[in-house]
Motif scaffolding. Structure first.
Motif, mmCIF file in Angstrom:
data_model
loop_
_atom_site.group_PDB
_atom_site.id
_atom_site.type_symbol
_atom_site.label_atom_id
_atom_site.label_comp_id
_atom_site.label_asym_id
_atom_site.label_seq_id
_atom_site.Cartn_x
_atom_site.Cartn_y
_atom_site.Cartn_z
ATOM 1 N N GLU A 125 1.022 -1.261 -0.111
ATOM 2 C CA GLU A 125 -0.025 0.068 0.091
ATOM 3 C C GLU A 125 0.830 1.204 -0.002
ATOM 4 N N ARG A 126 1.932 1.391 0.877
ATOM 5 C CA ARG A 126 2.953 2.197 0.793
ATOM 6 C C ARG A 126 3.417 2.659 -0.572
ATOM 7 N N ALA A 127 3.856 1.378 -1.096
ATOM 8 C CA ALA A 127 4.365 1.686 -2.499
ATOM 9 C C ALA A 127 3.698 2.193 -3.625
ATOM 10 N N ALA A 128 2.298 1.952 -3.335
ATOM 11 C CA ALA A 128 1.374 2.139 -4.300
ATOM 12 C C ALA A 128 0.746 3.763 -4.163
ATOM 13 N N ALA A 129 0.992 4.256 -2.982
ATOM 14 C CA ALA A 129 0.429 5.748 -2.574
ATOM 15 C C ALA A 129 1.296 6.467 -3.216
ATOM 16 N N THR A 130 0.647 7.839 -3.311
ATOM 17 C CA THR A 130 1.347 9.052 -3.659
ATOM 18 C C THR A 130 1.295 10.080 -2.714
ATOM 19 N N VAL A 131 2.385 10.751 -2.577
ATOM 20 C CA VAL A 131 2.770 11.899 -1.689
ATOM 21 C C VAL A 131 2.647 13.149 -2.656
ATOM 22 N N TYR A 132 1.687 14.186 -2.194
ATOM 23 C CA TYR A 132 1.329 15.373 -2.822
ATOM 24 C C TYR A 132 2.307 16.265 -1.935
ATOM 25 N N THR A 133 2.714 17.326 -2.238
ATOM 26 C CA THR A 133 3.334 18.338 -1.460
ATOM 27 C C THR A 133 3.600 19.503 -2.111
ATOM 28 N N SER A 134 3.337 20.701 -1.092
ATOM 29 C CA SER A 134 3.604 21.847 -1.739
ATOM 30 C C SER A 134 5.052 22.397 -2.198
ATOM 31 N N GLY A 135 6.168 21.862 -1.373
ATOM 32 C CA GLY A 135 7.469 21.886 -1.551
ATOM 33 C C GLY A 135 8.178 20.608 -1.518
ATOM 34 N N GLU A 136 9.099 20.543 -2.632
ATOM 35 C CA GLU A 136 9.805 19.437 -2.834
ATOM 36 C C GLU A 136 10.415 18.944 -1.097
ATOM 37 N N HIS A 137 10.572 17.631 -0.931
ATOM 38 C CA HIS A 137 11.110 17.175 0.386
ATOM 39 C C HIS A 137 12.471 17.674 0.705
#
Length: 158
Positions: A73-85
């Motif tokens: 599930e973690r590998a298939a998820a997407t992280v959206y974020t306002s700024g690059e990590h």
């Protein structure tokens, strides 16, 4: 890569969270974790104003995902974020095994804006996510949303 309408919708939510953080006296960063089926699983914003500089939303997403999702599930998820990590958040993403990352503004962009405004450098090098996690799947920046997040960062230092 061109970002999809779905990507832009989630990135707009990240900007809303960043605005909430700024309005609460914090740094303007917000992030959303989305499942492979499109369900928003977790969202957060920066909470560093009270002294704990590790309270980045991307790091909180990694912690939440490690406790609540299996490896697939973690590998298939997407992280959206306002700024690059930042490097800390990139490393947590890699260690937990999260999937794709999509961001509005890059670390390089933010660093340039801060220099332009006379703000001193971050205590941490502004590395690209793939400098920390070479196999990461990363998309961004989102030019159509850049002005909005830039303005939030400018307000922080005005």
């Amino acid at each position: 890569m061109t970002l999809s309408d779905t990507d832009l919708t989630h990135l707009r939510r990240c900007i809303e969270l960043a605005r909430e953080a700024l309005d609460d006296g914090d740094e303007p960063f917000g992030s959303v974790l989305v499942s492979a089926t499109g369900e928003t699983l977790f969202e957060d914003r920066n909470h560093v104003a009270h002294g704990d500089a590790t309270r980045h939303p991307e790091f909180e997403i990694s912690r939440w995902a490690a406790m609540n999702l299996d490896a697939q599930e973690r590998a298939a998820a997407t992280v959206y974020t306002s700024g690059e990590h930042c490097p800390m958040c990139s490393a947590s993403h890699g260690w937990v095994g999260l999937g794709r990352i999509v961001y509005v503004a890059s670390s390089r962009q933010l660093s340039g804006w801060l220099r332009e405004w006379g703000v001193g450098p971050s205590p941490v090098a502004p590395l690209a996510i793939t400098d920390v996690v070479p196999a990461a799947i990363v998309d961004g920046p989102a030019p159509e949303l850049e002005a909005e997040i830039r303005e939030l960062h400018r307000r922080r230092f005005a």
